[in-house]
Design a protein around this motif. Structure first.
Motif, PDB file in Angstrom:
ATOM      1  N   ARG A  38      10.375  -4.112  -7.042  1.00  0.00           N
ATOM      2  CA  ARG A  38      10.294  -4.698  -6.043  1.00  0.00           C
ATOM      3  C   ARG A  38      11.096  -4.015  -4.814  1.00  0.00           C
ATOM      4  O   ARG A  38      12.159  -3.939  -4.978  1.00  0.00           O
ATOM      5  CB  ARG A  38      10.769  -6.151  -6.154  1.00  0.00           C
ATOM      6  CG  ARG A  38      10.774  -7.203  -5.031  1.00  0.00           C
ATOM      7  CD  ARG A  38      11.272  -8.504  -5.196  1.00  0.00           C
ATOM      8  NE  ARG A  38      11.486  -9.363  -4.058  1.00  0.00           N
ATOM      9  CZ  ARG A  38      10.644 -10.414  -3.819  1.00  0.00           C
ATOM     10  NH1 ARG A  38       9.609 -10.708  -4.856  1.00  0.00           N
ATOM     11  NH2 ARG A  38      10.693 -11.147  -2.895  1.00  0.00           N
ATOM     12  N   TYR A  39      10.300  -3.753  -4.027  1.00  0.00           N
ATOM     13  CA  TYR A  39      10.615  -3.264  -2.568  1.00  0.00           C
ATOM     14  C   TYR A  39      10.628  -4.033  -1.746  1.00  0.00           C
ATOM     15  O   TYR A  39       9.535  -4.527  -1.028  1.00  0.00           O
ATOM     16  CB  TYR A  39       9.963  -1.974  -2.308  1.00  0.00           C
ATOM     17  CG  TYR A  39       9.762  -0.664  -3.047  1.00  0.00           C
ATOM     18  CD1 TYR A  39      10.846   0.107  -2.951  1.00  0.00           C
ATOM     19  CD2 TYR A  39       8.911  -0.535  -4.225  1.00  0.00           C
ATOM     20  CE1 TYR A  39      10.798   1.122  -3.915  1.00  0.00           C
ATOM     21  CE2 TYR A  39       8.871   0.153  -5.001  1.00  0.00           C
ATOM     22  CZ  TYR A  39       9.676   1.411  -5.209  1.00  0.00           C
ATOM     23  OH  TYR A  39       9.837   2.384  -5.963  1.00  0.00           O
ATOM     24  N   GLU A  40      11.936  -4.783  -1.268  1.00  0.00           N
ATOM     25  CA  GLU A  40      12.145  -5.913  -0.380  1.00  0.00           C
ATOM     26  C   GLU A  40      12.585  -5.178   0.938  1.00  0.00           C
ATOM     27  O   GLU A  40      13.742  -5.068   1.321  1.00  0.00           O
ATOM     28  CB  GLU A  40      12.969  -6.884  -1.040  1.00  0.00           C
ATOM     29  CG  GLU A  40      13.029  -8.159  -0.046  1.00  0.00           C
ATOM     30  CD  GLU A  40      13.784  -9.107  -0.862  1.00  0.00           C
ATOM     31  OE1 GLU A  40      14.494  -9.768   0.031  1.00  0.00           O
ATOM     32  OE2 GLU A  40      13.674  -9.548  -2.086  1.00  0.00           O
ATOM     33  N   ILE A  41      11.563  -4.864   1.765  1.00  0.00           N
ATOM     34  CA  ILE A  41      11.803  -4.245   3.130  1.00  0.00           C
ATOM     35  C   ILE A  41      12.621  -5.334   4.075  1.00  0.00           C
ATOM     36  O   ILE A  41      13.482  -4.958   4.517  1.00  0.00           O
ATOM     37  CB  ILE A  41      10.429  -3.831   3.833  1.00  0.00           C
ATOM     38  CG1 ILE A  41      10.242  -2.328   3.169  1.00  0.00           C
ATOM     39  CG2 ILE A  41      10.767  -3.235   5.123  1.00  0.00           C
ATOM     40  CD1 ILE A  41       9.092  -2.760   2.031  1.00  0.00           C
ATOM     41  N   SER A  42      12.212  -6.502   4.096  1.00  0.00           N
ATOM     42  CA  SER A  42      12.723  -7.529   4.744  1.00  0.00           C
ATOM     43  C   SER A  42      12.490  -8.888   3.983  1.00  0.00           C
ATOM     44  O   SER A  42      11.731  -8.847   2.870  1.00  0.00           O
ATOM     45  CB  SER A  42      12.437  -7.707   6.138  1.00  0.00           C
ATOM     46  OG  SER A  42      10.973  -8.246   6.287  1.00  0.00           O
ATOM     47  N   HIS A  43      13.002 -10.145   4.141  1.00  0.00           N
ATOM     48  CA  HIS A  43      12.739 -11.415   3.562  1.00  0.00           C
ATOM     49  C   HIS A  43      11.151 -11.617   3.466  1.00  0.00           C
ATOM     50  O   HIS A  43      10.599 -11.880   2.325  1.00  0.00           O
ATOM     51  CB  HIS A  43      13.346 -12.477   4.195  1.00  0.00           C
ATOM     52  CG  HIS A  43      13.130 -13.725   3.643  1.00  0.00           C
ATOM     53  ND1 HIS A  43      13.304 -14.157   2.258  1.00  0.00           N
ATOM     54  CD2 HIS A  43      12.332 -14.729   3.867  1.00  0.00           C
ATOM     55  CE1 HIS A  43      13.070 -14.970   1.993  1.00  0.00           C
ATOM     56  NE2 HIS A  43      12.168 -15.950   2.750  1.00  0.00           N
ATOM     57  N   ARG A  44      10.289 -11.107   4.466  1.00  0.00           N
ATOM     58  CA  ARG A  44       8.923 -11.590   4.391  1.00  0.00           C
ATOM     59  C   ARG A  44       8.293 -10.273   4.061  1.00  0.00           C
ATOM     60  O   ARG A  44       6.797 -10.432   3.952  1.00  0.00           O
ATOM     61  CB  ARG A  44       8.539 -11.868   5.921  1.00  0.00           C
ATOM     62  CG  ARG A  44       9.126 -13.261   6.136  1.00  0.00           C
ATOM     63  CD  ARG A  44       8.761 -13.765   7.412  1.00  0.00           C
ATOM     64  NE  ARG A  44       9.293 -14.965   7.844  1.00  0.00           N
ATOM     65  CZ  ARG A  44       8.573 -16.000   8.317  1.00  0.00           C
ATOM     66  NH1 ARG A  44       7.148 -15.937   8.774  1.00  0.00           N
ATOM     67  NH2 ARG A  44       9.047 -17.089   8.644  1.00  0.00           N
ATOM     68  N   VAL A  45       8.811  -8.989   3.829  1.00  0.00           N
ATOM     69  CA  VAL A  45       7.907  -7.993   3.663  1.00  0.00           C
ATOM     70  C   VAL A  45       8.428  -7.240   2.575  1.00  0.00           C
ATOM     71  O   VAL A  45       9.623  -6.774   2.258  1.00  0.00           O
ATOM     72  CB  VAL A  45       8.297  -6.769   4.735  1.00  0.00           C
ATOM     73  CG1 VAL A  45       7.560  -5.464   4.464  1.00  0.00           C
ATOM     74  CG2 VAL A  45       7.962  -7.121   6.263  1.00  0.00           C
ATOM     75  N   VAL A  46       7.573  -7.668   1.430  1.00  0.00           N
ATOM     76  CA  VAL A  46       7.939  -7.280  -0.086  1.00  0.00           C
ATOM     77  C   VAL A  46       6.540  -6.349  -0.642  1.00  0.00           C
ATOM     78  O   VAL A  46       5.534  -6.573  -0.403  1.00  0.00           O
ATOM     79  CB  VAL A  46       7.943  -8.249  -0.836  1.00  0.00           C
ATOM     80  CG1 VAL A  46       7.778  -8.147  -2.319  1.00  0.00           C
ATOM     81  CG2 VAL A  46       9.078  -9.282  -0.465  1.00  0.00           C
TER      82      VAL A  46
END
Length: 64
Positions: A38-46
């Protein structure tokens, strides 16, 4: 092309849900169970790696 030079094809949760035919909220559980990074760039951008997803799906195939 060498693996290290290969460009990542990242998918959104919506794209993964469409490919698997499941609800968005199911994607996180399935991806965790399959071991897809899982690439979690930010809380809302996965994002999820498309090639890793396809490889994980192939491993679950049941042949009779």
């Amino acid at each position: 092309m060498a693996d290290k030079d290969k460009e990542l094809r990242l998918l959104t949760i919506e794209q993964v849900a469409d490919r698997l035919g499941v609800a968005r909220r199911t994607v996180t559980d399935i991806m965790s169970r399959l071991g897809v990074t899982r690439y979690e760039i930010s809380h809302r951008v996965v994002r999820y790696d498309a090639d890793e997803l396809e490889a994980a799906i192939r491993k679950t195939a049941v042949r009779k």
